[in-house]
Design a protein around this motif. Structure first.
Motif: not given
Length: 144
Positions: A45-52
């Motif tokens: 997973v990665f963090n996209l501006r606060g969204e996982v």
């Protein structure tokens, strides 16, 4: 068929297409956190501006091998949330014009002609609905 605006996405040596309406953005070399209990098709997973955002090996989902390095991730909006598809290269925008025939690959909608060739149109919902894709992960990144 009316022209369909799509992103041409390279997966290995092949070119696939995804309806541009479901594409949120393309991220270059995101910082991916591995999930040890996730299926092999999920790289993490990665963090996209606060969204996982879960990251899927697109080649593995299609049953055509693996993508060895994560250079680009296409973030798509699905009925279950955001999903990242790993690409072998930078995608391009194209208009899919005519249906060129069926595709034998699972989770595809057929082959379509664009200005420079033919691409296989992916069905993102069917691609991610496969049991191997989400067996132990929901699309919001929570391990079951």
């Amino acid at each position: 068929m009316t022209s369909l605006r799509a992103l041409l996405i390279p997966v290995g040596d092949d070119v696939y297409a995804l309806d541009a309406a479901v594409v949120r953005e393309v991220v270059s070399e995101p910082q991916i956190t591995a999930l040890p209990t996730a299926p092999a098709t999920i790289l993490g997973v990665f963090n996209l501006r606060g969204e996982v955002v879960p990251v899927f090996d697109t080649a593995a989902l299609l049953g055509v091998g693996r993508i060895p390095a994560v250079r680009f991730v296409l973030v798509a909006t699905t009925s279950a949330g955001l999903a990242g598809l790993v690409l072998s290269g930078l995608p391009k925008v194209a208009l899919l014009e005519d249906h060129a025939g069926p595709s034998e690959l699972r989770a595809t909608l057929g082959m379509y002609v664009f200005s420079d060739g033919v691409a296989v149109l992916l069905d993102i919902e069917a691609l991610l609905a496969q049991p191997s894709a989400t067996a132990s992960l929901d699309l919001h990144g929570a391990v079951r």
